[in-house]
Structure formats: C-alpha cells, structure tokens
Write an enzyme that holds these catalytic residues in place. Structure first.
Site, short mmCIF file in Angstrom:
data_model
loop_
_atom_site.label_atom_id
_atom_site.label_comp_id
_atom_site.label_asym_id
_atom_site.label_seq_id
_atom_site.Cartn_x
_atom_site.Cartn_y
_atom_site.Cartn_z
N HIS A 520 0.84 -1.20 0.00
CA HIS A 520 0.00 0.00 0.00
C HIS A 520 0.88 1.25 0.00
O HIS A 520 0.70 2.16 -0.82
CB HIS A 520 -0.92 -0.05 1.23
CG HIS A 520 -1.71 1.19 1.48
ND1 HIS A 520 -3.06 1.28 1.22
CD2 HIS A 520 -1.35 2.40 1.98
CE1 HIS A 520 -3.49 2.49 1.55
NE2 HIS A 520 -2.47 3.19 2.02
N GLU A 521 1.84 1.30 0.92
CA GLU A 521 2.70 2.49 1.02
C GLU A 521 3.53 2.68 -0.25
O GLU A 521 3.68 3.80 -0.76
CB GLU A 521 3.60 2.43 2.25
CG GLU A 521 2.87 2.41 3.58
CD GLU A 521 1.84 3.52 3.74
OE1 GLU A 521 2.00 4.58 3.11
OE2 GLU A 521 0.86 3.32 4.48
N HIS A 524 1.61 4.16 -3.06
CA HIS A 524 1.38 5.61 -2.94
C HIS A 524 2.37 6.41 -3.79
O HIS A 524 2.06 7.51 -4.25
CB HIS A 524 1.47 6.06 -1.48
CG HIS A 524 0.17 5.98 -0.76
ND1 HIS A 524 -1.02 6.40 -1.31
CD2 HIS A 524 -0.13 5.53 0.49
CE1 HIS A 524 -2.00 6.21 -0.43
NE2 HIS A 524 -1.48 5.67 0.66
N GLU A 581 -5.94 6.49 -1.64
CA GLU A 581 -5.91 5.39 -0.69
C GLU A 581 -6.49 4.12 -1.30
O GLU A 581 -5.95 3.02 -1.10
CB GLU A 581 -6.70 5.77 0.57
CG GLU A 581 -6.09 6.91 1.35
CD GLU A 581 -4.67 6.61 1.80
OE1 GLU A 581 -4.34 5.42 2.01
OE2 GLU A 581 -3.88 7.56 1.92
N ASP A 585 -4.65 0.66 -1.80
CA ASP A 585 -5.17 -0.62 -1.29
C ASP A 585 -5.22 -1.66 -2.41
O ASP A 585 -4.80 -2.81 -2.23
CB ASP A 585 -6.60 -0.44 -0.74
CG ASP A 585 -6.61 0.19 0.65
OD1 ASP A 585 -5.55 0.22 1.30
OD2 ASP A 585 -7.69 0.65 1.08
ZN LIG Z 1 -2.34 5.20 2.42
#
Ligand SMILES: [Zn+2]
Length: 683
Positions: A520-521, A524, A581, A585
């Site tokens: 997830h990070e 980003h 986000e 995900d």
């Molecule tokens: Zn996030």
C-alpha cells in the site's frame, strides 16, 4: 499541530478522540494465524467477504464508550498505550538517579495527571496570553498576535511552516497556507442540509458555553452569545475562502512559488513584515503560497471584521487549543461537542489515556526511545526489511508487465522505484528535547513549551536542506506513511506487531497483513498524487501524455466504484477524495500477492492447507482481518466528509471484488457480490 502537509498515512485516527478502554476480546488464532474466532462462517466469502472474515469480531467488539470507532488498529494502539503508561509511571517517580529523558517524560505525564492542581490553577496559566490579546488595540497588531500564538502552538487565521519545495525537494521552503477554522472541514460551515445546520447550531452553543466558562473563571461578565456569533462568522468566512479537500489532493493546486514581496499584494491589511520578523526564522525571500486566493480573500475578511471580533476569535483559538490542559469544566465541554456530538463517543477517556497521548504528542521521540527498548524486537525489523524487498521486487515486475504503459514512462518508473528508501521502526538519531523545560506542576506551560519547540524546530529549517532521516510519526504509532517529497516509505515500530506482523503466524497470513500494508505504502509513490513526483521527490511530470491518460482512465474506474459505496444511510463515500488510498489498497494487495505466488513457486513457502485454508485463502483472510472495525454513525459521517481512507468494510470488499485471484481462491462465480462486473485495476 505539526505540519503534515504531504504525508500520506495508512489510516486516519480521529483527531479528537483519546484512546480506548480495555476490550474483553481474545483472538482465537488457528495454526495459520488466521483469527478463526473473528469469522462469521454463516456467510459465504463470495457474498460478503468482510462479514465472513470479521463478522464475529464485529459482534463481539462493541465500540467502547470512550471511543467513536473500534478496530484492530485501536486494539494495537491500546496495547502500545499500556506499554507507554508503564514507562511513564515509572519515569514519573522522582529520584536523584533519574535520567534526563525520564525527567522530561515523567514530569510531563505527572503534570498532566495532576487534575487537582490543574483545577486549582484555573485559567491562570493562559492569563498572560489572554492579556496580550486583550491589549491589542488596532488591526495592525493582528500580525504580532498571530505570530505570538503560533509560537506556543496555537494556530490562527492561516498556516505557516517549512516544507520541502515542490520543485526542489532537497530544500525546505517557507509555506503559507489556508487554515484557521476549528471544525474538521470547510464544508461544516457551508453545507445547508438539516444535519449540517444542526451541527453548526451545536457548535455555536459550544462556543457560548466555553466563553461563559472563561468569563466565570476571570470573574467577569460579557455577552458570550455575541462572541460566539463573531467567531462563527469569522471562521465561516475563512471556510468560504478555502479550497476543498478534493481539489487540494492535486499537488499542482498547492504549488504557487512567490517571494515575500508578493504577500502585501495578496493581503495588504496584514502586517507581513512584522509577522515574519516575529517568528524569528532564518531570513528568506522565496516562499510557496498553498492557496493564493485564500490570502486575497483574507484581506476583505480582516477589513470587515472589527478589532474586538478579531480579538474574540484569537481568544477562542487559544481557549480551544488549550481546552485539554484547563480545568475539568473546559475538558468536559470540549468533549461534549467535539467527541460526543460530532463523533458519537459516549464517554470521555480516562485521564491516564489522555495523558499518555499528550506525552506522545509533545515529547514523542523521548517516550518512543523508551518504547522501542521495551517493545521492538530485532526480528521484527529484519522481517520488515525482507518483506519490503519482496514487495519492491513485485512492483518492478508489475511495471514490467504493465501493457498500458510505454517503455519511456516505464524507465522513469523504474528510476523512481529504485530511489525509494525504506525506514523501519524508529529514527536513527533521536530528537534532542534538552531545551524544552518540563515542570511537574505546569501542564499547560509544558504543552506550550513543547509545542513551541516543535514550531521553532520546523521554522528553523527554512532555506536548509531537507533531512530525510526525520520521522513525522512517533515509534509507538500504529500507522505507516509514504512521503512524496522524500520518496520514502515509513513503518513505525508500533505497527510491526500482531495482527499486522505476527511471528507466530504463517507467512501467507503475514503477507496478507503487513505485506499488503507495505505494498500500500509503496503504491502511494505511484498513485494519482504520488505519480506527479519523481524519484528525487520533485513535482515533475515524468509521464507521456498517453500513459497519463491511460492512468486516469484506470483511476476513474476506482473513483466510480467507491462513489457507489454507502457507509451510513444517506451518506456516500467520495470516490475522488479516497482515490489515492483506494488505489494504494488495490495496488498494494497485488504486490503482496505476487510475492506470495513467487514464494509458493520457488517453494520457500509450503503449499499446504492450514485450518482448512489454502495459502491463498490465508492471505486474503490475513488481509481482511486487519480491517475488522465498528464505528458510530456520527464518526462515519465525519469520516465520509474528511477522511481520504475508506471504512474497513470497503477497504476489504472494494478490493477483493476487483480481483480474479480472490475469485479463484474462494471459488466465487460471476454474479456473486464479491465478483465485480466492472473490475478496476490501476496497478
Ligand atoms: Zn495510504
């Protein structure tokens, strides 16, 4: 409040709530590490995977009365909080052999716990600041007052802080931005539906009560209703001048390089020279103005507001910011509106929780240093680093196989990926708080001095090189973040614990949990915001026009998908607000899943069933069970308006319904609710 302009966190803890009460829930992990007791196996995973993975957890974990939301993140927060409490109670015992760090954190905590002393002192600790505001006799002095308040951590009218320059992220630049409101978003001041109108009435009533309390404490009388109306009017004007959250997600909308000479042109009524000189920053001329239109409109707002009303507004900001460190009556009233009415929290958290939280917020790297000694083991760090390596390998593979991206853009993406740096657990160099004076009998003063220390520490960076080794989250924090201008991913020690990383769980479960968090990070860096920054953290377009268009088409699918979700009757998620986000995900789980596939293929992970689940099924359950949560309707409404993260239910179902891999793992069929007819995929 510390500047976190760019940081993209894994989730948003509610700003106003203190932490939780001890829950009675005991996990029932099977051999795999999947919490079998959390599952509701009466529901098919293909019908509602969230209910299947979390149904019993949700039934067994009602929201504790001192919370407005309760989930797995909060469970872990509570565990960390209890560790911090033990550290602090020990440190609070005065002894000649006490270390300097123990003196700071111990006395800070003890001063906060001294409710009786706080009640006895009344509003005396804010008296000098109140007097200073009272002495203001013309609008020309507004700048000096705003500057002074900022230096004790009270933000009024607008934001001012050092951040990396958008176009040259190696250097910090002075940044001026919209701000000054007290409700969680500009929309609270502007929306005209009944619920919003009622909330504003409740806020105005809260202002009246707070001004009444202050008057009583000062042995004076004044027209609190008039003061409340003045504050609401001023904040509403600031809200009208502010840009909305969705627009601000585009970094270009906040990039307006100027020089200090331009400021008087934007807001001639504000004494900019005095303000800057009073902040005692290194000298500078280059600035960024996040929202120039806000500062233009601010001029009219100042002109149309009387000096008395400006003073009332500043008094309110001081009172609001100090409420938690004032006598009980102020604490209770602040709870009544901001926690109870706004977020549906039933009870005020016990004092010790609020005081641990306050210490973490004020002296986080001192407390964090002790926390790491007690709670962060070497193996967790090594495991996290290994996982990060695996997930980065997946990202490379994902870019290689992307059919929608040209080779030119791919080369740039590889370069950005290679430049990502990984920070695990805690800072290499701890922050030095030796200049912060902490007294055992002055909670409010401690708060002001600690906040002031952070403000000055931040402003002293203007014009200086960016130090990428610094952290914006403290080590006990249960969260993670990607920082676009620094192009790094950060995992505090607080999250590298069960249920995110469980040394006793199967690798498939850990890949589903912490592996997806890492994915997830990393994603980003390549989501709708992150993709606009390059490997050096500069805001620079490295995409061909066609590839950018392809990206946007793919992202649009995710926007529409999440627009269709409703967390509470009559409330829809905002697909555009939550896009980054949701993209992270959806992308993150693919990266972790690719790692699972590689491990199974090269047999570093056994392809055996545990608890009746294949490794693939364990992976998805490990993923979903991180997101088990309950929330009050009120807090769900606040989050739908303000939180860039979707609620747990949609962070789970919204993701798996896009995945063929999920469909195969659980044998779902076309037409099942967890098999989307219009599956989206960005990464
Ligand atoms: Zn996030």
């Amino acid at each position: 409040m510390r500047p976190r302009l760019f940081v993209i966190a894994l989730w948003t803890p509610l700003a106003f709530t203190a932490l939780a009460q001890v829950p009675s829930y005991e996990p029932q992990p099977g051999k795999s590490g999947v919490d079998l007791g959390a599952m509701d196996t009466n529901v098919s995973p293909c019908t509602n995977f969230y209910q299947y993975a979390c149904g019993n957890w949700r039934a067994k974990n009602p929201i504790p009365p001192d919370q407005s939301r309760w989930g797995r993140f909060n469970e872990l927060q509570l565990r960390n909080l209890q560790i911090e409490r033990e550290i602090l109670e020990k440190a609070a015992q005065a002894s000649p052999s006490r270390s300097a760090i123990d003196q700071k954190i111990g006395d800070f905590y003890a001063a906060c716990m001294d409710e009786k002393g706080i009640d006895q002192r009344g509003v005396a600790p804010i008296q000098p600041t109140l007097d200073s505001i009272k002495a203001m006799d013309s609008k020309e002095q507004l700048a000096a007052q705003v500057a002074k308040l900022k230096l004790i951590g009270v933000n009024g009218v607008f934001g001012f802080f050092a951040v990396p320059d958008f176009k040259d992220a190696s250097v910090n630049i002075a940044n001026f931005d919209q701000g000054g409101i007290s409700l969680p978003d500009r929309d609270y001041y502007l929306k005209t539906d009944q619920r919003s109108v009622d909330l504003r009435k409740a806020y105005e009533q809260h202002l009246v009560v707070m001004f009444d309390l202050l008057a009583r404490s000062l042995n004076t009388t004044w027209d609190s209703k008039a003061k409340a109306a003045a504050v609401l009017k001023f904040e509403t004007a600031l809200a009208e001048a502010s840009m909305d959250r969705v627009l601000r997600r585009n970094p270009e909308s906040r990039n307006h390089p100027m020089t200090t000479k331009d400021l008087p042109g934007l807001t001639p009524s504000f004494q900019w020279t005095a303000f800057i000189s009073d902040e005692h920053t290194p000298s500078f001329t280059r600035i960024n103005v996040g929202n120039p239109d806000f500062f233009k409109k601010l001029n009219g707002i100042i002109e149309q507001t009387s000096t008395d009303d400006l003073k009332t507004y500043l008094t309110w900001r001081l009172l609001h910011s100090s409420a938690s460190a004032l006598p009980q009556a102020f604490v209770q009233e602040n709870f009544q509106f901001f926690d109870k009415t706004l977020n549906g929290q039933k009870e005020l958290a016990p004092r010790w929780k609020r005081c641990v939280r306050a210490t973490d917020s004020a002296l986080g790297e001192a407390l964090g240093q002790k926390f790491v000694e007690v709670a962060f083991s070497g193996p967790a760090k090594a495991k996290a680093l290994q996982l990060v390596g695996e997930i980065e390998a997946s990202m490379k593979q994902d870019i290689e196989t992307a059919t929608w991206m040209s080779d030119a853009t791919k080369q740039q993406a590889y370069a950005k990926l290679a430049a990502v740096s990984n920070k695990i657990g805690y800072p290499e160099k701890w922050r030095d708080y030796s200049t912060v004076v902490v007294k055992p009998d002055d909670f409010l003063g401690n708060e002001e001095r600690a906040a002031g220390f952070e403000v000055r520490r931040n402003l002293s960076k203007i014009g200086k090189p960016v130090d990428k080794s610094e952290w914006v989250m403290t080590p006990p924090t249960v969260n993670a973040y990607y920082n676009p201008p620094e192009n790094n991913i950060n995992f505090p020690a607080g999250i590298l614990q069960p249920p995110f990383y469980n040394p006793k769980a199967d690798d498939a479960v850990n890949l589903g949990a912490i592996g997806v968090v890492v994915g997830h990070e990393l994603t980003h860096g390549f989501d709708d915001q992150g993709r606009k920054f390059d490997g050096d953290g500069n805001l620079r377009d490295w995409w061909t026009a066609e590839d950018a268009k392809n990206f946007e088409t793919r992202a649009e699918c995710v926007v529409n998908e999440y627009d269709s979700f409703s967390p509470v009757d009559g409330v829809q998620l905002k697909g555009k607000l939550t896009l980054g986000e949701n993209a992270a995900d959806n992308g993150g789980i693919h990266l972790a899943y690719m790692a699972l596939m590689r491990n199974l293929a090269d047999k570093t992970m056994p392809n055996t069933k545990l608890d009746g689940f294949t490794p693939e099924q364990q992976f998805f359950l490990g993923f979903a069970q991180v997101w088990c949560e309950n929330a009050t309707d009120a807090s769900s409404r606040v989050r739908a308006m303000t939180d860039p993260h979707s609620p747990g239910q949609f962070r789970t179902n919204g993701v798996v319904q896009n995945m063929m891999e999920f469909e195969q793992a659980f044998g779902c069929k076309e037409g099942d609710p967890m098999v989307s007819a219009k599956a989206c995929r960005v990464w």
